[in-house]
Motif scaffolding. Structure first.
Motif, PDB file in Angstrom:
ATOM      1  N   LEU A  56       0.829  -1.253  -0.106  1.00  0.00           N
ATOM      2  CA  LEU A  56       0.051  -0.149  -0.014  1.00  0.00           C
ATOM      3  C   LEU A  56       0.859   1.316   0.058  1.00  0.00           C
ATOM      4  CD1 LEU A  56      -2.808  -1.095   2.598  1.00  0.00           C
ATOM      5  CD2 LEU A  56      -2.815  -1.195   0.206  1.00  0.00           C
ATOM      6  N   LYS A  57       0.311   2.510  -0.180  1.00  0.00           N
ATOM      7  CA  LYS A  57       1.198   3.491  -0.368  1.00  0.00           C
ATOM      8  C   LYS A  57       1.543   4.013   1.037  1.00  0.00           C
ATOM      9  CE  LYS A  57      -1.377   5.246  -4.536  1.00  0.00           C
ATOM     10  NZ  LYS A  57      -2.168   6.088  -4.730  1.00  0.00           N
ATOM     11  N   ASP A  58       1.010   3.410   2.092  1.00  0.00           N
ATOM     12  CA  ASP A  58       1.490   3.621   3.549  1.00  0.00           C
ATOM     13  C   ASP A  58       2.577   2.878   3.855  1.00  0.00           C
ATOM     14  OD1 ASP A  58       0.174   1.523   4.318  1.00  0.00           O
ATOM     15  OD2 ASP A  58      -1.118   2.746   5.388  1.00  0.00           O
ATOM     16  N   GLY A  59       2.972   1.901   2.908  1.00  0.00           N
ATOM     17  CA  GLY A  59       3.997   0.868   3.153  1.00  0.00           C
ATOM     18  C   GLY A  59       3.610  -0.391   3.723  1.00  0.00           C
ATOM     19  N   LYS A  60       2.377  -0.509   4.038  1.00  0.00           N
ATOM     20  CA  LYS A  60       1.908  -1.622   4.610  1.00  0.00           C
ATOM     21  C   LYS A  60       1.754  -2.826   3.624  1.00  0.00           C
ATOM     22  CE  LYS A  60      -1.909  -3.914   6.893  1.00  0.00           C
ATOM     23  NZ  LYS A  60      -3.230  -3.756   7.650  1.00  0.00           N
ATOM     24  N   ALA A  61       2.248  -4.149   4.023  1.00  0.00           N
ATOM     25  CA  ALA A  61       2.328  -5.116   2.963  1.00  0.00           C
ATOM     26  C   ALA A  61       1.102  -6.041   3.395  1.00  0.00           C
ATOM     27  CB  ALA A  61       3.399  -5.826   2.896  1.00  0.00           C
ATOM     28  N   LEU A  62       0.128  -6.370   2.342  1.00  0.00           N
ATOM     29  CA  LEU A  62      -0.725  -7.391   2.337  1.00  0.00           C
ATOM     30  C   LEU A  62      -0.295  -8.664   1.620  1.00  0.00           C
ATOM     31  CD1 LEU A  62      -3.998  -5.185   1.526  1.00  0.00           C
ATOM     32  CD2 LEU A  62      -2.742  -5.473   3.613  1.00  0.00           C
ATOM     33  N   LYS A  63      -0.662  -9.857   2.232  1.00  0.00           N
ATOM     34  CA  LYS A  63      -0.273 -11.004   1.530  1.00  0.00           C
ATOM     35  C   LYS A  63      -1.392 -11.946   1.438  1.00  0.00           C
ATOM     36  CE  LYS A  63       4.178 -10.337   4.279  1.00  0.00           C
ATOM     37  NZ  LYS A  63       4.976 -10.624   5.361  1.00  0.00           N
ATOM     38  N   PHE A  64      -1.206 -12.783   0.254  1.00  0.00           N
ATOM     39  CA  PHE A  64      -2.230 -13.525  -0.246  1.00  0.00           C
ATOM     40  C   PHE A  64      -1.564 -14.945  -0.589  1.00  0.00           C
ATOM     41  CE2 PHE A  64      -3.115  -9.127  -1.110  1.00  0.00           C
ATOM     42  CZ  PHE A  64      -4.439  -8.816  -0.434  1.00  0.00           C
ATOM     43  N   ASP A  65      -2.668 -15.984  -0.283  1.00  0.00           N
ATOM     44  CA  ASP A  65      -1.917 -17.211  -0.702  1.00  0.00           C
ATOM     45  C   ASP A  65      -2.266 -17.686  -2.258  1.00  0.00           C
ATOM     46  OD1 ASP A  65      -4.687 -17.509  -0.294  1.00  0.00           O
ATOM     47  OD2 ASP A  65      -4.641 -19.463   0.780  1.00  0.00           O
ATOM     48  N   ASP A  66      -2.916 -16.858  -2.987  1.00  0.00           N
ATOM     49  CA  ASP A  66      -3.460 -17.133  -4.286  1.00  0.00           C
ATOM     50  C   ASP A  66      -3.886 -15.634  -5.074  1.00  0.00           C
ATOM     51  OD1 ASP A  66      -5.248 -17.985  -6.284  1.00  0.00           O
ATOM     52  OD2 ASP A  66      -5.333 -19.858  -5.512  1.00  0.00           O
ATOM     53  N   ILE A  67      -3.425 -15.674  -6.087  1.00  0.00           N
ATOM     54  CA  ILE A  67      -3.529 -14.525  -6.910  1.00  0.00           C
ATOM     55  C   ILE A  67      -5.064 -13.933  -6.956  1.00  0.00           C
ATOM     56  CG2 ILE A  67      -3.611 -15.736  -9.231  1.00  0.00           C
ATOM     57  CD1 ILE A  67      -2.181 -13.084 -10.528  1.00  0.00           C
ATOM     58  N   GLY A  68      -6.151 -14.953  -6.918  1.00  0.00           N
ATOM     59  CA  GLY A  68      -7.451 -14.878  -7.221  1.00  0.00           C
ATOM     60  C   GLY A  68      -7.714 -14.090  -5.578  1.00  0.00           C
ATOM     61  N   CYS A  69      -7.115 -14.113  -4.448  1.00  0.00           N
ATOM     62  CA  CYS A  69      -7.221 -13.510  -3.315  1.00  0.00           C
ATOM     63  C   CYS A  69      -6.942 -12.106  -3.487  1.00  0.00           C
ATOM     64  CB  CYS A  69      -6.533 -14.274  -2.157  1.00  0.00           C
ATOM     65  SG  CYS A  69      -7.323 -15.957  -1.589  1.00  0.00           S
ATOM     66  N   MET A  70      -5.896 -11.709  -4.181  1.00  0.00           N
ATOM     67  CA  MET A  70      -5.212 -10.459  -4.163  1.00  0.00           C
ATOM     68  C   MET A  70      -6.092  -9.877  -4.912  1.00  0.00           C
ATOM     69  SD  MET A  70      -1.580  -8.926  -5.757  1.00  0.00           S
ATOM     70  CE  MET A  70      -1.872  -9.713  -7.484  1.00  0.00           C
ATOM     71  N   TYR A  71      -6.822 -10.212  -6.286  1.00  0.00           N
ATOM     72  CA  TYR A  71      -7.834  -9.707  -6.948  1.00  0.00           C
ATOM     73  C   TYR A  71      -9.169  -9.404  -6.362  1.00  0.00           C
ATOM     74  CZ  TYR A  71      -5.324  -8.906 -11.152  1.00  0.00           C
ATOM     75  OH  TYR A  71      -4.288  -8.574 -12.057  1.00  0.00           O
ATOM     76  N   ARG A  72      -9.389 -10.238  -5.583  1.00  0.00           N
ATOM     77  CA  ARG A  72     -10.991 -10.261  -4.356  1.00  0.00           C
ATOM     78  C   ARG A  72     -10.468  -8.934  -3.690  1.00  0.00           C
ATOM     79  NH1 ARG A  72     -12.662 -15.094  -1.180  1.00  0.00           N
ATOM     80  NH2 ARG A  72     -13.824 -13.340  -0.331  1.00  0.00           N
ATOM     81  N   TRP A  73      -9.388  -8.922  -3.218  1.00  0.00           N
ATOM     82  CA  TRP A  73      -9.001  -7.741  -2.231  1.00  0.00           C
ATOM     83  C   TRP A  73      -9.220  -6.577  -2.948  1.00  0.00           C
ATOM     84  CZ3 TRP A  73      -6.323  -3.290  -1.607  1.00  0.00           C
ATOM     85  CH2 TRP A  73      -6.229  -2.800  -0.452  1.00  0.00           C
ATOM     86  N   THR A  74      -8.553  -6.381  -4.209  1.00  0.00           N
ATOM     87  CA  THR A  74      -8.474  -5.074  -5.016  1.00  0.00           C
ATOM     88  C   THR A  74     -10.137  -4.744  -5.488  1.00  0.00           C
ATOM     89  OG1 THR A  74      -8.139  -5.968  -6.993  1.00  0.00           O
ATOM     90  CG2 THR A  74      -6.358  -4.981  -5.565  1.00  0.00           C
ATOM     91  N   ASN A  75     -10.738  -5.720  -5.871  1.00  0.00           N
ATOM     92  CA  ASN A  75     -12.316  -5.553  -6.082  1.00  0.00           C
ATOM     93  C   ASN A  75     -12.911  -5.090  -4.944  1.00  0.00           C
ATOM     94  OD1 ASN A  75     -11.961  -6.516  -8.843  1.00  0.00           O
ATOM     95  ND2 ASN A  75     -12.503  -8.566  -8.292  1.00  0.00           N
ATOM     96  N   GLU A  76     -12.740  -5.394  -3.813  1.00  0.00           N
ATOM     97  CA  GLU A  76     -13.773  -5.143  -2.588  1.00  0.00           C
ATOM     98  C   GLU A  76     -12.899  -3.719  -1.984  1.00  0.00           C
ATOM     99  OE1 GLU A  76     -13.281  -8.245   0.147  1.00  0.00           O
ATOM    100  OE2 GLU A  76     -14.057  -9.804  -0.961  1.00  0.00           O
TER     101      GLU A  76
END
Length: 194
Positions: A56-76
């Protein structure tokens, strides 16, 4: 006088270079197995070729076990607060910016949460992989933004019924979840095409 002029000139050049650099480019953060949990499904994130991250722009890292989870996060959550997204090359596990990677997709490809998308640093590697599998299609980052992101596990649960496990959560989160909710890649997923 000449030494002072040279020193002043060198300081000016250094200041201009430092101003031009600006903010440091975001880098992926190390995955700590057994500690890091997916920011969507809350399963453990394995340090493997399926791990993805958002910085994130504030430097926090979000981690995901599957690329689909990463895309779900951005969709939400949208992309306004996202600095950069990283995926791993399926063959080398090297971190790659998601917008610079190429992807192979097929519903039958085994991924931790059943989204069936593998990422590759090079488009040719994705093409060779799809050709070797004799199924699937090569996709770009732009293609993924229009992808439906339906998990094959979700389809399976809908078709065959999905139970609840006492804590109100549906069944196990994926084919590779154990009784404690830990998530580890299957031998088939981990060993295939490394």
């Amino acid at each position: 006088m000449k030494k002072w002029t040279i020193a002043a000139g060198a300081m000016m050049v250094a200041s201009v270079l430092m101003m031009g650099c600006g903010k440091e480019e975001a880098q992926p953060v190390e995955i700590v197995e057994g500690v890091d949990k997916c920011d969507i499904c809350h399963m453990e994130v394995a340090n493997n070729q399926h791990a993805t991250e958002i910085v994130l722009k504030d430097g926090k890292a979000l981690k995901f076990d599957d690329i689909g989870c990463m895309y779900r996060w951005t969709n939400e959550n949208g992309t306004e607060q996202v600095d950069v997204q990283f995926v791993r090359d399926y063959l080398s596990k090297e971190w790659v910016k998601s917008d610079q990677a190429s992807y192979a997709y097929d519903e039958s490809y085994k991924t931790p949460m059943g989204y069936g998308v593998y990422s590759f640093k090079e488009k040719t590697a994705a093409e060779v992989f799809v050709q070797e599998q004799q199924t699937g299609k090569v996709m770009s980052a732009q293609d993924l933004s229009n992808h439906s992101w339906e998990s094959s596990m979700k389809k399976h649960k809908e078709e065959h019924g999905g139970g609840h496990n006492g804590d109100g959560q549906s069944g196990t989160h994926g084919a590779n979840a154990d009784a404690n909710g830990s998530h580890t890649p299957s031998a088939e997923t981990q060993g295939k095409h490394n």
